[in-house]
Design a protein around this motif. Structure first.
Motif, PDB file in Angstrom:
ATOM      1  N   LYS A   1       6.973   5.740   5.896  1.00  0.00           N
ATOM      2  CA  LYS A   1       7.570   4.657   6.700  1.00  0.00           C
ATOM      3  C   LYS A   1       7.608   3.800   5.681  1.00  0.00           C
ATOM      4  O   LYS A   1       8.489   2.472   5.196  1.00  0.00           O
ATOM      5  N   TYR A   2       6.985   3.778   3.946  1.00  0.00           N
ATOM      6  CA  TYR A   2       7.252   3.206   3.107  1.00  0.00           C
ATOM      7  C   TYR A   2       8.499   3.338   2.276  1.00  0.00           C
ATOM      8  O   TYR A   2       8.613   2.699   1.013  1.00  0.00           O
TER       9      TYR A   2
ATOM     10  N   ALA B   1      -4.794  -8.002  -9.348  1.00  0.00           N
ATOM     11  CA  ALA B   1      -3.302  -7.850  -8.453  1.00  0.00           C
ATOM     12  C   ALA B   1      -3.727  -6.182  -7.860  1.00  0.00           C
ATOM     13  O   ALA B   1      -4.067  -5.772  -6.767  1.00  0.00           O
ATOM     14  N   PHE B   2      -3.725  -5.482  -9.011  1.00  0.00           N
ATOM     15  CA  PHE B   2      -4.686  -4.417  -8.615  1.00  0.00           C
ATOM     16  C   PHE B   2      -5.894  -4.040  -8.499  1.00  0.00           C
ATOM     17  O   PHE B   2      -5.984  -2.898  -7.422  1.00  0.00           O
ATOM     18  N   ILE B   3      -6.182  -4.795  -8.761  1.00  0.00           N
ATOM     19  CA  ILE B   3      -7.640  -4.426  -8.549  1.00  0.00           C
ATOM     20  C   ILE B   3      -7.706  -4.566  -6.852  1.00  0.00           C
ATOM     21  O   ILE B   3      -8.852  -3.790  -6.422  1.00  0.00           O
ATOM     22  N   ILE B   4      -7.393  -5.714  -6.750  1.00  0.00           N
ATOM     23  CA  ILE B   4      -7.219  -5.913  -4.983  1.00  0.00           C
ATOM     24  C   ILE B   4      -6.770  -5.232  -4.570  1.00  0.00           C
ATOM     25  O   ILE B   4      -7.340  -4.363  -3.052  1.00  0.00           O
ATOM     26  N   ASP B   5      -5.510  -4.386  -4.799  1.00  0.00           N
ATOM     27  CA  ASP B   5      -4.595  -3.593  -4.289  1.00  0.00           C
ATOM     28  C   ASP B   5      -5.328  -2.192  -3.920  1.00  0.00           C
ATOM     29  O   ASP B   5      -5.119  -1.817  -3.069  1.00  0.00           O
ATOM     30  N   HIS B   6      -5.714  -1.985  -4.717  1.00  0.00           N
ATOM     31  CA  HIS B   6      -6.451  -0.413  -5.053  1.00  0.00           C
ATOM     32  C   HIS B   6      -7.466  -0.176  -5.045  1.00  0.00           C
ATOM     33  O   HIS B   6      -8.457   0.734  -4.129  1.00  0.00           O
ATOM     34  N   THR B   7      -8.693  -1.511  -4.720  1.00  0.00           N
ATOM     35  CA  THR B   7     -10.016  -1.488  -3.940  1.00  0.00           C
ATOM     36  C   THR B   7      -9.737  -1.249  -2.475  1.00  0.00           C
ATOM     37  O   THR B   7     -10.080  -0.322  -1.607  1.00  0.00           O
ATOM     38  N   ALA B   8      -8.543  -2.261  -1.706  1.00  0.00           N
ATOM     39  CA  ALA B   8      -8.535  -2.210  -0.923  1.00  0.00           C
ATOM     40  C   ALA B   8      -8.214  -0.794  -0.496  1.00  0.00           C
ATOM     41  O   ALA B   8      -8.181  -0.010   1.090  1.00  0.00           O
ATOM     42  N   GLY B   9      -6.953  -0.253  -1.279  1.00  0.00           N
ATOM     43  CA  GLY B   9      -6.384   1.301  -0.483  1.00  0.00           C
ATOM     44  C   GLY B   9      -6.995   2.402  -0.473  1.00  0.00           C
ATOM     45  O   GLY B   9      -7.667   2.784   0.652  1.00  0.00           O
TER      46      GLY B   9
ATOM     47  N   PHE C   1       0.643  -2.486   6.444  1.00  0.00           N
ATOM     48  CA  PHE C   1       1.862  -2.876   6.126  1.00  0.00           C
ATOM     49  C   PHE C   1       3.120  -2.557   7.957  1.00  0.00           C
ATOM     50  O   PHE C   1       3.467  -2.274   8.058  1.00  0.00           O
ATOM     51  N   PRO C   2       3.633  -4.031   7.317  1.00  0.00           N
ATOM     52  CA  PRO C   2       4.837  -4.005   8.368  1.00  0.00           C
ATOM     53  C   PRO C   2       5.821  -3.223   7.478  1.00  0.00           C
ATOM     54  O   PRO C   2       5.973  -3.333   6.359  1.00  0.00           O
TER      55      PRO C   2
END
Length: 148
Positions: A52-53, A111-119, A144-145
């Protein structure tokens, strides 16, 4: 400063089943990536795809301890990820996902910490839903759209 991102989840399945869910791409693709070039094997690389991405990443398996640990090097920038499997009871596994050796600083690191924690939280949630209930939640696809 040494940053370690960690997510965790109790999964009510035997440790061997949870461990295998991360080794076997036929299972992992039910809750994480779309497809893979093969199973995880120590000292071997595979590619993971998210169709998808239109994203592909190479994954090097650094270390494997059966039913205990899968350690990979992946991503851009390259970082280390440990998937730690702890047997709680015969039918319960505590999964911890740790991401570290992150060569970033300042706002890029945040930004990396936020993205990877959520992922990785999404991955562990999807794994739990699939293994415990057979539910295909499509969490990664729906994160994500565009939503087509």
């Amino acid at each position: 400063m040494s940053v370690v991102i960690e997510t965790q989840m109790l999964i009510r399945k035997p440790v061997a089943e949870v461990f295998n869910a991360f080794i076997d791409p036929e299972i992992t693709s039910k809750f994480w990536f779309t497809s893979s070039t093969g199973q995880l094997i120590e000292n071997k690389s595979v590619d993971w795809y998210w169709e998808k991405y239109d994203v592909t990443t190479s994954v090097l398996v650094e270390q494997m301890i059966n039913n205990e640990l899968i350690q990979i090097i992946w991503g851009e920038p390259k970082t280390t990820v440990d998937f730690i499997f702890e047997k709680i009871t015969e039918q319960e596994t505590y999964l911890r996902i740790r991401n570290y050796d992150i060569p970033l600083e300042g706002s890029a690191l945040i930004a990396f910490i936020i993205d990877h924690t959520a992922g990785f939280t999404t991955v562990s949630d999807g794994c739990k839903a699939y293994l415990e209930y057979g539910a295909l939640l499509n969490l990664v696809d729906d994160k994500f759209p565009p939503f087509v």
